[in-house]
Design an enzyme around this catalytic site. Sequence first.
Site, mmCIF file in Angstrom:
data_model
loop_
_atom_site.group_PDB
_atom_site.id
_atom_site.type_symbol
_atom_site.label_atom_id
_atom_site.label_comp_id
_atom_site.label_asym_id
_atom_site.label_seq_id
_atom_site.Cartn_x
_atom_site.Cartn_y
_atom_site.Cartn_z
ATOM 1 N N ARG A 100 -3.411 -10.026 4.712
ATOM 2 C CA ARG A 100 -3.658 -10.124 3.264
ATOM 3 C C ARG A 100 -2.412 -9.618 2.543
ATOM 4 N NH1 ARG A 100 -5.747 -7.050 -0.866
ATOM 5 N NH2 ARG A 100 -7.243 -8.069 -2.242
ATOM 6 N N LYS A 140 0.829 -1.216 0.000
ATOM 7 C CA LYS A 140 0.000 0.000 0.000
ATOM 8 C C LYS A 140 0.858 1.259 0.000
ATOM 9 C CE LYS A 140 -4.286 -1.958 0.622
ATOM 10 N NZ LYS A 140 -5.250 -2.428 1.598
#
Length: 273
Positions: free
Chosen positions: A254, A218
Amino acid sequence: MIRKPPIEERFARPSVMGVVNVTPDSFSGDGLYLYLEPATAEAYAMLACGAAIVDVGGESTRPGATPVTADEERRRVEPVLAGLAGEPVSIDTSKAPVARLALELGAELVNDVTALRGDPDLAGVVADAGAYVCLMHMQGEPRTMQAQPRYDDVVSDVKAFLEERLAFAVAAGIAEEHVCLDPGIGFGKTMEHNFELVRRLGELTDLGRPILVGLSRKSSLGKIMGDPDATTGTTAASVAAAVAAYERGAWILRAHDVREHVEALRVAQAVVN
Ligand code: HH2
């Protein structure tokens, strides 16, 4: 229908959820699984590296992404799900028709970034199938969510939201023990918001449900390295973030780079225990 065990029994802590994006720009496999869809091959490689489950998604939720129709999403994920029959699979969707198809093809978890707000039929589909569900926090919608995220107190706001969505799911007939919760890293949050959520993850584990965290690649991980315009982060940064989240109580991580996450979390777990 045999009732599934609580999600915390089905998946040990920590478990890695491998990310399988079936979007038009998916890259090719490494030749090991020559006759499979590249995304299916990628999923098998992740399972071989120790992923507890693979999360198949046919719609990008990246900041600025434009939505796709349910038909298009189904067309993308169907061959991959069929190729993964009998394997532990999660479907990353907000749409009832896509979830229904995936559950028919053997998926056991529905990962909904809208926390059952996107499609009024999705809660019923999950309840009827007795499936696991992940409810994620998002402020705004992918197209605009990074414009100007604002919170009174990001952790309390996210916690209140997840508590309300958990109650909604249970009222819709989904067993509480089948639900996991996710603070939604990067979904309508600044870098500071994201790191504060990880720092104070213990306040979210107080909700009594396993917490899933998706920090992998991210942009906050690129921004903390000094590039304010970063859109992604490196594998090393992702692994560090996953370990930090695990140490603060995260249950499922994840991740795109499964082998690295599995190895790092195995070591982190040995230290914690
Ligand atoms: N992040 C993404 C997608 N789905 N689901 C959950 N539960 N938690 C997350 O943090 C999460 C998620 C975005 O990451 P990625 O799959 O890499 O991108 P894209 O949505 O563009 O496929």
